[in-house]
Design a protein around this motif. Structure first.
Motif, PDB file in Angstrom:
ATOM      1  N   ALA A   1      96.690  29.980  90.650  1.00  0.00           N
ATOM      2  CA  ALA A   1      95.802  29.047  91.941  1.00  0.00           C
ATOM      3  C   ALA A   1      95.114  28.291  90.741  1.00  0.00           C
ATOM      4  O   ALA A   1      95.379  27.068  91.448  1.00  0.00           O
ATOM      5  CB  ALA A   1      94.642  30.131  93.128  1.00  0.00           C
ATOM      6  N   LEU A   2      94.791  28.392  90.222  1.00  0.00           N
ATOM      7  CA  LEU A   2      93.563  26.910  89.792  1.00  0.00           C
ATOM      8  C   LEU A   2      94.620  26.424  88.942  1.00  0.00           C
ATOM      9  O   LEU A   2      94.676  24.871  88.844  1.00  0.00           O
ATOM     10  CB  LEU A   2      92.621  28.054  89.027  1.00  0.00           C
ATOM     11  N   SER A   3      96.092  26.603  88.257  1.00  0.00           N
ATOM     12  CA  SER A   3      96.905  25.972  87.676  1.00  0.00           C
ATOM     13  C   SER A   3      97.090  25.270  88.419  1.00  0.00           C
ATOM     14  O   SER A   3      97.791  23.694  87.976  1.00  0.00           O
ATOM     15  CB  SER A   3      97.987  26.836  87.080  1.00  0.00           C
ATOM     16  N   GLU A   4      97.233  24.528  89.755  1.00  0.00           N
ATOM     17  CA  GLU A   4      97.261  23.137  90.486  1.00  0.00           C
ATOM     18  C   GLU A   4      96.603  22.313  90.627  1.00  0.00           C
ATOM     19  O   GLU A   4      96.765  21.507  90.316  1.00  0.00           O
ATOM     20  CB  GLU A   4      97.719  23.907  92.099  1.00  0.00           C
ATOM     21  N   LEU A   5      95.645  22.076  89.966  1.00  0.00           N
ATOM     22  CA  LEU A   5      94.556  21.731  89.337  1.00  0.00           C
ATOM     23  C   LEU A   5      94.917  20.357  88.307  1.00  0.00           C
ATOM     24  O   LEU A   5      95.247  21.182  87.452  1.00  0.00           O
ATOM     25  CB  LEU A   5      92.704  22.149  89.148  1.00  0.00           C
ATOM     26  N   GLU A   6      94.650  19.556  87.973  1.00  0.00           N
ATOM     27  CA  GLU A   6      95.770  18.298  87.422  1.00  0.00           C
ATOM     28  C   GLU A   6      94.766  18.449  86.268  1.00  0.00           C
ATOM     29  O   GLU A   6      95.490  18.581  85.090  1.00  0.00           O
ATOM     30  CB  GLU A   6      95.295  17.168  87.300  1.00  0.00           C
ATOM     31  N   ASN A   7      93.923  18.544  85.287  1.00  0.00           N
ATOM     32  CA  ASN A   7      92.844  18.435  84.462  1.00  0.00           C
ATOM     33  C   ASN A   7      92.936  20.396  83.780  1.00  0.00           C
ATOM     34  O   ASN A   7      92.447  20.601  83.198  1.00  0.00           O
ATOM     35  CB  ASN A   7      91.587  17.604  84.021  1.00  0.00           C
ATOM     36  N   LEU A   8      93.209  21.388  84.448  1.00  0.00           N
ATOM     37  CA  LEU A   8      93.488  22.653  83.808  1.00  0.00           C
ATOM     38  C   LEU A   8      94.375  22.772  83.148  1.00  0.00           C
ATOM     39  O   LEU A   8      95.650  22.265  83.403  1.00  0.00           O
ATOM     40  CB  LEU A   8      93.539  23.226  85.160  1.00  0.00           C
ATOM     41  N   LYS A   9      94.492  22.492  82.136  1.00  0.00           N
ATOM     42  CA  LYS A   9      95.459  21.956  80.668  1.00  0.00           C
ATOM     43  C   LYS A   9      95.878  23.530  80.095  1.00  0.00           C
ATOM     44  O   LYS A   9      96.988  23.116  79.028  1.00  0.00           O
ATOM     45  CB  LYS A   9      95.251  21.472  79.334  1.00  0.00           C
ATOM     46  N   GLY A  10      95.318  24.390  79.387  1.00  0.00           N
ATOM     47  CA  GLY A  10      95.462  25.437  79.129  1.00  0.00           C
ATOM     48  C   GLY A  10      94.603  26.896  79.324  1.00  0.00           C
ATOM     49  O   GLY A  10      93.452  26.576  79.895  1.00  0.00           O
ATOM     50  N   ILE A  11      95.063  27.640  79.081  1.00  0.00           N
ATOM     51  CA  ILE A  11      94.766  29.352  79.328  1.00  0.00           C
ATOM     52  C   ILE A  11      94.385  29.830  77.713  1.00  0.00           C
ATOM     53  O   ILE A  11      95.430  30.000  77.235  1.00  0.00           O
ATOM     54  CB  ILE A  11      95.466  30.274  79.853  1.00  0.00           C
ATOM     55  N   ILE A  12      93.486  30.124  77.076  1.00  0.00           N
ATOM     56  CA  ILE A  12      92.510  30.689  76.425  1.00  0.00           C
ATOM     57  C   ILE A  12      93.254  32.298  76.054  1.00  0.00           C
ATOM     58  O   ILE A  12      92.040  32.909  76.600  1.00  0.00           O
ATOM     59  CB  ILE A  12      91.672  30.332  75.769  1.00  0.00           C
ATOM     60  N   GLU A  13      93.984  32.655  75.890  1.00  0.00           N
ATOM     61  CA  GLU A  13      94.994  34.344  76.107  1.00  0.00           C
ATOM     62  C   GLU A  13      93.085  35.164  74.814  1.00  0.00           C
ATOM     63  O   GLU A  13      94.292  34.808  73.536  1.00  0.00           O
ATOM     64  CB  GLU A  13      95.356  35.040  76.509  1.00  0.00           C
TER      65      GLU A  13
END
Length: 294
Positions: A151-163
């Motif tokens: 859901a949050l990945s639609e935000l333009e400035n979300l660039k990555g997930i640190i797993e």
């Protein structure tokens, strides 16, 4: 992509009076820049931000930015369990010139999926800069649901997930569920090879505080398809990686740095010195591996 290849998660050195030791920090940064590290990460558990106030965090950021002088990106943790604090700190980090921010899952005051979406969305939309969400179930007590991240990945400035979990199945689900615009970053040294095999776009290393050349070489060997050599180097370093988890981060890495002459000081409570038996194991391992002081 500002967080890629091998980044180092810096420890925060303290003086005898428990203040930030900027003299030691300068030496640490110089050494990382000389090693061709791809980015410098501040905060997370390694940087002990949970024991620092906002002014201290920003002073550390500004010193680092001035020293780095745009040679590599500087990414800083500004996300905590308090949304208002996280927004204000994120804005201050942007104004200071940070290249990106890291937002951890709210800890202690755990919430549901809607709460997580609104928490992260409020912070991310407050700053027009690259943002990374970190999933660290060991410290936060739960995994961020993948549908929340989608859901949050639609935000333009979300660039990555640190797993930063050890769940290899979760890496697969993230990679298959998210668009290529969202990077998957491995946040644990011991998960590097499994994560890279599943297409991780980068790696944040704790051991790179000391073994930066080895961490970079590990990543580069795999990335150049020299899988066997990467695997051999990984296994040769695994005893160190494992011992760096003997107690809560950053107790083992800072203890090792002090043993090797980096002079990063002690910890802020509630962190305490390494258990003597484990410290003895560490000394023996360093001797067995012929690792000498700087």
């Amino acid at each position: 992509m500002i967080l890629k290849n091998c980044a180092v998660n810096l420890v925060t050195p303290f003086t005898d009076t428990n203040e930030i030791d900027f003299s030691s920090l300068e030496k640490i940064i110089d050494r990382q820049l000389d090693s061709n590290i791809s980015a410098i990460v501040l905060g997370r558990s390694t940087g002990e931000f949970q024991t620092m106030n906002d002014d201290e965090i920003i002073s550390l950021l500004e010193f680092t930015l001035k020293k780095v002088a745009h040679k590599v990106p500087v990414i800083i943790q500004t996300g905590f369990n308090d949304m208002t604090r996280s927004i204000m700190l994120s804005i201050r980090a942007k104004m200071s010139g940070a290249d990106g921010i890291i937002l951890s899952a709210p800890y202690y005051n755990k919430t549901n999926s809607n709460g997580l979406i609104n928490h992260f969305k409020s912070i991310i939309t407050s700053v027009s800069m690259p943002c990374f969400i970190e999933n660290d179930p060991e410290r936060c007590g739960y995994d961020i649901p993948i549908d929340v991240i989608i859901a949050l990945s639609e935000l333009e400035n979300l660039k990555g997930i640190i797993e930063s979990s050890e769940n290899i199945n979760r890496f697969s689900k993230l990679k298959s569920s998210l668009s290529k615009n969202i990077s998957i970053i491995c946040g644990l040294d011991k998960m590097l090879l499994p994560a890279l095999s599943l297409g991780a776009n980068g790696y944040i290393s704790v051991m790179a505080n000391i073994w930066n050349k080895e961490a970079i070489e590990l990543y580069n060997r795999f990335n150049s398809s020299d899988i066997e050599a990467s695997r051999e180097l990984f296994y040769s370093m695994y005893p160190i990686i494992e011992l760096m988890e003997a107690e809560a981060n950053p107790i083992p890495i800072k203890t090792t740095m002090n043993m090797l002459g980096y002079e990063v000081g002690e910890f802020r409570l509630p962190l305490a010195p390494l258990d003597p038996d484990k410290a003895a194991q560490l000394v023996n391992l360093l001797m067995d591996m012929n690792i000498i002081s700087v």
